[in-house]
Design an enzyme around this catalytic site. Sequence first.
Site: not given
Ligand code: PNW
Length: 461
Positions: A18, A75, A164, A293, A295, A366, A413, A420-421, A429
């Site tokens: 990233q 990290r 991770n 992690n 979110y 994260e 994070w 962002e992948w 999107f």
């Molecule tokens: C994490 N989901 O990714 C990763 O560890 C990071 O590389 C990324 O940038 C960050 O969270 C924010 O997205 C995720 O779909 C990607 O639940 C997708 C999911 C969760 C975490």
Amino acid sequence: MKQFSEDFIWGTATSSYQIEGAWNVGGKGLNIWDVFSKLNGKTAGGDTGDRACDHYHLYEQDVKMMAELGIKAYRFSISWSRIMPNGYGAINEEGIAFYNNLIDSLIAHGITPWVTLYHWDLPMALQMEFDGWLNPKVADSFAEYARVCFDQFGDRVKHWITHNEPWVVSILGYGQGVFAPGRISSDEPYLAAHQILRSHGKAVNIYRTEFAHQAGRIGITNNCDWREPLTNDEDDKRAAQRALEFFLGWFADPIYKGDYPKVMKDQLGDRLPALTNEDKELLYGSSDFFGLNHYTTMFAQHSTESNQENNVKGNGGIFEDQYVKLSVDPSWAKTSMDWAVVPWGLQKLLEWIHERYNAPEIIITENGCAWDDQIDANGVVNDEQRVAFIKGYLGACHQAMENGVNLSGYFLWSLMDNFEWASGYEKRFGMTYVDFETLKRTPKQSALWYANVIKQNGIDS
Ligand code: PNW
């Protein structure tokens, strides 16, 4: 004003693909994200990590920036194919030198390195020759790579994270096909997860037996959302519990309880590979801390039909295996990635982990949010939403600690805006599903397919 103890660990986090860029310099081998990101339609706007934050070249200024921010812990992840271009065998001295310089620079600035060995950028050769995480050989290659890292960096690195978010690799990489290696399957997530877990166990065993003198700590980082029962109905409560066991229990139970959750074994039968006694022995107790992690949060509701998670196209995979219907409260604020902001969900999740896994030391590796900058009338960035998010989630951490949860650190994070992948550099999107063209590709075909992609795109390193 809420207080955290003096020794609470405050840090920020990033990952190699990233931020590093420099995808084809310094002797680095290709990895699956180098290739996947160049495929038509796989990332928003066709964005790639070819350059990203160019951290490979700018690391000194990045470390200075961290020091100026007062960051005490950082990290980051190591790019496997920078260390071993093929994923096994030959070692790339330039790659070793890069991480040596980074680690030395961090330490010189009083910043403690926390190193992740695998943040999704599998060496391409391991994908092509062995079908990546579907093959037990890759677990052995990972252990070999881990040994090189402990050997080269372990004199200064005392905090290691093997993997991770194996959930993301397994589900988004092998189930939904939206992340590399882009496979779509109902069964492969369970197989990939199995080998990832085994690789973790092997790496930890090597660290504890061969590198005990380094006196460091090692663990794994898993991601989990909170699942709140939609109603007080017993069925919904059980559905939420089941969803959590399919999400986090899948990876944490083998480590803290010695086997996969019963609910998964019952539901999946032989679609879930069995851990051998040897695997169990390697895995049980194999994390010195609980890396988490987190979110977002969703409601869970019992469903008699086999249901799919919001936004996920059905393919008979894990979301349909759970008999859980997910939803969000429309009144919840959402980030640019459409993830609901629900601080109390983190508090409940921390307390759930505390209960289920017998009060482990937890480190949030994260947590954070994606939002466009808010620019005020004077042209100054005034991130009110971000500040509110962080205050909310730190408040939830504090509350959980007051209730007895053993939380010892928090990594935001991210350190800086980055690739962002599938979402690339913009929200465009988020977690949308691109196409099903990789569907039902058999292992052998996938190596051929990749070889073609590499040729057609002129990708070579
Ligand atoms: C994490 N989901 O990714 C990763 O560890 C990071 O590389 C990324 O940038 C960050 O969270 C924010 O997205 C995720 O779909 C990607 O639940 C997708 C999911 C969760 C975490």
